[in-house]
Design a protein around this motif. Structure first.
Motif, PDB file in Angstrom:
ATOM      1  N   TYR A   5      -1.433 -18.657  30.272  1.00  0.00           N
ATOM      2  CA  TYR A   5      -1.425 -19.335  29.294  1.00  0.00           C
ATOM      3  C   TYR A   5      -0.141 -20.370  29.832  1.00  0.00           C
ATOM      4  N   GLU A   6      -0.466 -21.839  29.272  1.00  0.00           N
ATOM      5  CA  GLU A   6       0.494 -22.703  29.053  1.00  0.00           C
ATOM      6  C   GLU A   6       1.845 -22.605  28.393  1.00  0.00           C
ATOM      7  N   PRO A   7       3.147 -23.204  29.016  1.00  0.00           N
ATOM      8  CA  PRO A   7       4.168 -22.406  28.189  1.00  0.00           C
ATOM      9  C   PRO A   7       4.149 -22.662  26.654  1.00  0.00           C
ATOM     10  N   THR A   8       4.983 -21.666  25.786  1.00  0.00           N
ATOM     11  CA  THR A   8       5.343 -22.099  24.712  1.00  0.00           C
ATOM     12  C   THR A   8       6.123 -23.312  24.590  1.00  0.00           C
TER      13      THR A   8
ATOM     14  N   THR B 143      -1.381 -30.413  14.085  1.00  0.00           N
ATOM     15  CA  THR B 143      -1.097 -31.556  15.535  1.00  0.00           C
ATOM     16  C   THR B 143      -2.813 -31.403  15.199  1.00  0.00           C
ATOM     17  N   ALA B 144      -3.133 -32.901  16.253  1.00  0.00           N
ATOM     18  CA  ALA B 144      -4.293 -33.029  16.746  1.00  0.00           C
ATOM     19  C   ALA B 144      -4.593 -33.391  18.097  1.00  0.00           C
ATOM     20  N   ASP B 145      -5.883 -33.516  18.773  1.00  0.00           N
ATOM     21  CA  ASP B 145      -6.164 -33.294  20.419  1.00  0.00           C
ATOM     22  C   ASP B 145      -5.989 -34.583  20.945  1.00  0.00           C
ATOM     23  N   HIS B 146      -5.565 -36.047  20.108  1.00  0.00           N
ATOM     24  CA  HIS B 146      -5.521 -37.572  20.036  1.00  0.00           C
ATOM     25  C   HIS B 146      -5.384 -38.213  19.213  1.00  0.00           C
ATOM     26  N   GLY B 147      -4.621 -39.677  19.419  1.00  0.00           N
ATOM     27  CA  GLY B 147      -4.673 -40.562  18.070  1.00  0.00           C
ATOM     28  C   GLY B 147      -5.582 -41.014  18.229  1.00  0.00           C
TER      29      GLY B 147
ATOM     30  N   GLY C 219       1.805 -30.151  26.092  1.00  0.00           N
ATOM     31  CA  GLY C 219       0.454 -31.504  25.280  1.00  0.00           C
ATOM     32  C   GLY C 219      -0.336 -30.381  24.812  1.00  0.00           C
ATOM     33  N   LEU C 220      -1.665 -30.863  24.340  1.00  0.00           N
ATOM     34  CA  LEU C 220      -2.444 -29.648  23.857  1.00  0.00           C
ATOM     35  C   LEU C 220      -2.866 -28.620  24.695  1.00  0.00           C
ATOM     36  N   ALA C 221      -2.391 -28.464  25.336  1.00  0.00           N
ATOM     37  CA  ALA C 221      -3.030 -26.800  25.702  1.00  0.00           C
ATOM     38  C   ALA C 221      -1.773 -25.789  25.851  1.00  0.00           C
ATOM     39  N   ASN C 222      -0.352 -26.045  25.106  1.00  0.00           N
ATOM     40  CA  ASN C 222       0.527 -25.674  25.079  1.00  0.00           C
ATOM     41  C   ASN C 222       0.734 -24.929  23.765  1.00  0.00           C
ATOM     42  N   VAL C 223       0.013 -25.371  22.739  1.00  0.00           N
ATOM     43  CA  VAL C 223      -0.538 -25.212  21.790  1.00  0.00           C
ATOM     44  C   VAL C 223      -0.874 -23.594  20.925  1.00  0.00           C
ATOM     45  N   ALA C 224      -1.702 -23.050  22.336  1.00  0.00           N
ATOM     46  CA  ALA C 224      -2.457 -21.466  22.152  1.00  0.00           C
ATOM     47  C   ALA C 224      -1.369 -20.362  22.215  1.00  0.00           C
ATOM     48  N   ALA C 225      -0.110 -20.595  22.964  1.00  0.00           N
ATOM     49  CA  ALA C 225       0.492 -20.092  23.184  1.00  0.00           C
ATOM     50  C   ALA C 225       1.822 -19.994  21.923  1.00  0.00           C
ATOM     51  N   THR C 226       1.677 -21.466  21.677  1.00  0.00           N
ATOM     52  CA  THR C 226       2.601 -21.142  20.576  1.00  0.00           C
ATOM     53  C   THR C 226       2.255 -20.653  19.770  1.00  0.00           C
ATOM     54  N   VAL C 227       0.953 -20.511  19.317  1.00  0.00           N
ATOM     55  CA  VAL C 227       0.348 -19.802  17.523  1.00  0.00           C
ATOM     56  C   VAL C 227       0.288 -18.466  17.884  1.00  0.00           C
TER      57      VAL C 227
END
Length: 211
Positions: free
Chosen positions: A201-204, A121-125, A181-189
């Protein structure tokens, strides 16, 4: 909750790389669990003059780390689209994007070899749209009729791709997070590593569906 050793591969001149990875900290959280590899950027050379930057060197370092099987997570920042895109040089940005694509393939091939999982992924375009536009989406032109170049971050949604041979059967993206958004990536990982993310944490972004 236990955390596995990680390796962050970054360019030393890109301050946002370690700063962002470690929650707005430039130093280690725990040196015994982390290792940084710095690949120095070219000094005094504009990004549009050297648009490939150090993408391939970073990818090769990441590949070696993955194939070594010493690390449970390898975090990589490939910044060509961002840094070259800021120059406003479209042709150079295309070269930078191709270099990033090549670098990503090197990393994905290594993940395939070890049976791992990737999250991309990326943090922005930045480079996907380099034209200034009016409210209707039509490119703006200067007095000579040339399209005005956009060299700033865009507000377009950024995709995320998750895959690899190590991904468990039944894992899929959730459909109930329209504003993720990007904050959801932490729980996902963390979930991809088999851990349960803390409640604050923001949801996965993923769920497991029984087949």
């Amino acid at each position: 909750m236990a955390f596995a050793p990680t390796l962050a591969v970054r360019q030393s001149s890109l301050v946002m790389s370690p700063f962002s990875w470690n929650g707005n900290r430039s130093g280690y959280f725990n040196p015994s669990l982390e290792k940084y590899e710095e690949i120095p950027s070219d000094i005094g050379i504009p990004f549009n003059v050297q648009p490939k930057m150090k993408a391939l060197e970073i990818a090769q370092k990441a590949r070696d780390a993955i194939l070594s099987r010493k690390f449970d997570q390898v975090r990589v920042n490939i910044a060509n689209e961002d840094m070259v895109g800021h120059t406003g040089d479209i042709e150079a940005t295309i070269v930078g994007c191709k270099a990033a694509d090549e670098a990503v393939k090197i990393i994905l091939d290594a993940i395939e070899q070890v049976g791992g999982i990737f999250a991309l992924t990326a943090d922005h375009g930045n480079a996907e749209d380099m034209a200034k536009r009016d409210k209707s989406g039509k490119p703006l032109r200067d007095k000579d009729g040339k399209v005005q170049t956009l060299n700033s971050h865009t507000l377009n949604p950024v995709p995320i791709a998750i895959g690899g041979p190590g991904l468990a059967p039944g894992v899929r993206f959730r459909t109930d997070l329209p504003n993720a958004g990007l904050a959801n990536v932490a729980a996902t990982v963390m979930n991809l590593h088999g851990f349960q993310a803390p409640d604050h944490y923001e949801p996965t972004l993923i769920e497991v569906v029984d087949k």
